[in-house]
Design an enzyme around this catalytic site. Sequence first.
Site, PDB file in Angstrom:
ATOM      1  N   SER A  88      47.084  25.256  43.812  1.00 59.05           N
ATOM      2  CA  SER A  88      46.398  26.461  44.300  1.00 59.05           C
ATOM      3  C   SER A  88      46.588  27.650  43.371  1.00 59.05           C
ATOM      4  CB  SER A  88      46.908  26.810  45.698  1.00 59.05           C
ATOM      5  OG  SER A  88      48.323  26.908  45.687  1.00 59.05           O
ATOM      6  N   HIS A 113       9.423  47.750  64.338  1.00 59.19           N
ATOM      7  CA  HIS A 113       8.596  46.622  63.830  1.00 59.19           C
ATOM      8  C   HIS A 113       8.017  46.931  62.451  1.00 59.19           C
ATOM      9  CE1 HIS A 113       8.659  45.314  68.077  1.00 59.19           C
ATOM     10  NE2 HIS A 113       8.417  46.590  68.329  1.00 59.19           N
ATOM     11  N   SER A 156      13.309  45.129  32.924  1.00 64.91           N
ATOM     12  CA  SER A 156      12.864  43.750  32.823  1.00 64.91           C
ATOM     13  C   SER A 156      12.905  43.356  31.363  1.00 64.91           C
ATOM     14  CB  SER A 156      11.434  43.628  33.367  1.00 64.91           C
ATOM     15  OG  SER A 156      10.796  42.500  32.812  1.00 64.91           O
ATOM     16  N   LYS A 177       9.141  48.101  33.990  1.00 61.69           N
ATOM     17  CA  LYS A 177       9.843  47.830  35.248  1.00 61.69           C
ATOM     18  C   LYS A 177      11.106  48.654  35.422  1.00 61.69           C
ATOM     19  CE  LYS A 177       8.927  45.348  38.118  1.00 61.69           C
ATOM     20  NZ  LYS A 177       9.074  43.884  38.248  1.00 61.69           N
ATOM     21  N   GLU A 230      19.217  45.030  45.868  1.00 62.84           N
ATOM     22  CA  GLU A 230      18.959  43.633  46.238  1.00 62.84           C
ATOM     23  C   GLU A 230      20.264  42.864  46.403  1.00 62.84           C
ATOM     24  OE1 GLU A 230      16.006  43.634  42.798  1.00 62.84           O
ATOM     25  OE2 GLU A 230      15.332  41.926  43.959  1.00 62.84           O
ATOM     26  N   TYR A 268      52.079  24.131  60.535  1.00 66.62           N
ATOM     27  CA  TYR A 268      51.416  24.222  59.237  1.00 66.62           C
ATOM     28  C   TYR A 268      50.720  22.910  58.869  1.00 66.62           C
ATOM     29  CZ  TYR A 268      50.533  24.772  54.293  1.00 66.62           C
ATOM     30  OH  TYR A 268      49.912  24.837  53.080  1.00 66.62           O
TER      31      TYR A 268
HETATM   32  N1  ARG Z   1      49.800  26.915  48.670  1.00 65.90           N
HETATM   33  C1  ARG Z   1      50.228  26.638  49.994  1.00 65.90           C
HETATM   34  C2  ARG Z   1      49.248  27.244  51.006  1.00 65.90           C
HETATM   35  O1  ARG Z   1      48.497  28.084  50.642  1.00 65.90           O
HETATM   36  C3  ARG Z   1      51.601  27.178  50.204  1.00 65.90           C
HETATM   37  C4  ARG Z   1      52.356  26.508  51.300  1.00 65.90           C
HETATM   38  C5  ARG Z   1      52.702  25.138  50.941  1.00 65.90           C
HETATM   39  N2  ARG Z   1      53.448  24.520  51.993  1.00 65.90           N
HETATM   40  C6  ARG Z   1      53.571  23.184  52.110  1.00 65.90           C
HETATM   41  N3  ARG Z   1      54.229  22.773  53.130  1.00 65.90           N
HETATM   42  N4  ARG Z   1      53.048  22.366  51.241  1.00 65.90           N
HETATM   43  O2  ARG Z   1      49.220  26.880  52.156  1.00 65.90           O
END
Ligand code: ARG
Length: 474
Positions: A34, A167, A288, A294, A301, A328
């Site tokens: 991540s 309208h 443009s 233009k 937009e 979790y």
């Molecule tokens: N990158 C993870 C998340 O956003 C952090 C927590 C990871 N926890 C775990 N038990 N693998 O959720």
Amino acid sequence: MTKKDSDSVPSPSGGRGARFSTAMDDAASALNASVSFDRRLLWDDVRGSQAHARMLAAVGLIAADDADKIVSGLDQVAGEFDRGERALDPALEDIHMNVESRLTALIGDAGRRLHTARSRNDQVATDLRLHALRAATAIIAGIDGARVALCRRARQHAGDLLPGYTHLQRAQAVTLGHHLLAYAEMLGRDRGRFVDAARRAAECPLGSGALAATGLPIDRQRTSDALGFRGPTRNSLDAVSDRDFAAELAFAAALMGVHLSRFGEELVLWSTTEFGFARLGEGHCSGSSLMPQKRNPDIAELLRAKPGRLIGDVVALLTISKGLTLAYNKDLQETQEPFYDAIETAQVSLAVLPRLIAGLEFKVERMKAAADDPALGATDLAEHLVSRGMPFRRAHEIVGQLVKHAEGKGVSVRDVPVADLPAIAPELSSEALGALDAVRAVNARTLVGGPAPAQVIKEVERLEAELSTLGFEI
Ligand code: ARG
């Protein structure tokens, strides 16, 4: 501390530790990592860890000296990553492991003590809430900046008439100031939603551990206070597993985006040759590549388009969160990108508004000419008849006949010959037709919420007073 201890660094890949003998599969690791997006949490993570370390020292779980090393080491780590002196390593999965790994490489065993009484689950929940609170503060400031700009323009155009529409058909004359303040009202409510969502986000999950809190004697109130939260979360299972705060902010952003899209659409429409009510300043127009004449309203937009993705972000957040068992689950990591997208899209849209609004060139003469269409006074004429004692439904009918008569003759309602009036209704007179005058009609609508110039000024002043208590000079 032995030499060996201080030299080794935590094993990579999300704290797999000694449990595994091989590294994670490459493709699995790419899916799992991540850090490409949670790098945004760098400073939140460091602040959270610093507060946690100080608390651990305060309750005697780590030495004061170790806490000092952790706090200054974390500053160094964050600085290195932030300045790009050191690259974040995707093999370490996330920002948390990157920070901890580098910290331990720098300060050795003290770094290994940081994760005492903590899990990445309560850590990431805390980081995200800190991030959410910072974003909410920035968004609220952005909203106020837009409200200031609208307020200024509303004062300037308190008395300028334009047709109001239902309208998208001309309906009744209103004032440009009133029209602009409609957006200030929407943004005022959007602001309230961010304030409200931020209040609920402001609880500190630290101490919830992986899911079941900790048996170690930590001081959750202290960490919460140090980080500026209202207090610790009240249930460890909930605290590590809900992202409702992110969904709420994304929703607030989406609804605000919807409001701004209406503004964008009106600017697109108003800046057409057909409408010709406004021109965007040059700084907010595109040309443009092909057609030299233009002047395209791209920015308006894009304001119109952005809620498309904001709504998508809300849907993603809710869909990922639904049906998850306590506590979790890794699914929650997937809520991060839509959350960042929502708060960042909100900010980028808001940032454009103050100067866009200030730079708008309103074609007030053209608006006024359009508002002068006597048919727009039909309702005001009916109200005039009501003020003389006529039941409203009868007045509605009479004015309807008058409009039909005018149409048949090919003249405007105001130009129906006086001689024709008694045949339509005895109550109609040339004096009564004076009610068709747009200025007179708008000036009469001085009630709260009405478009009369005097009322617009009152609302501008009310808004100015609110904004000045927030520190803005109008
Ligand atoms: N990158 C993870 C998340 O956003 C952090 C927590 C990871 N926890 C775990 N038990 N693998 O959720």
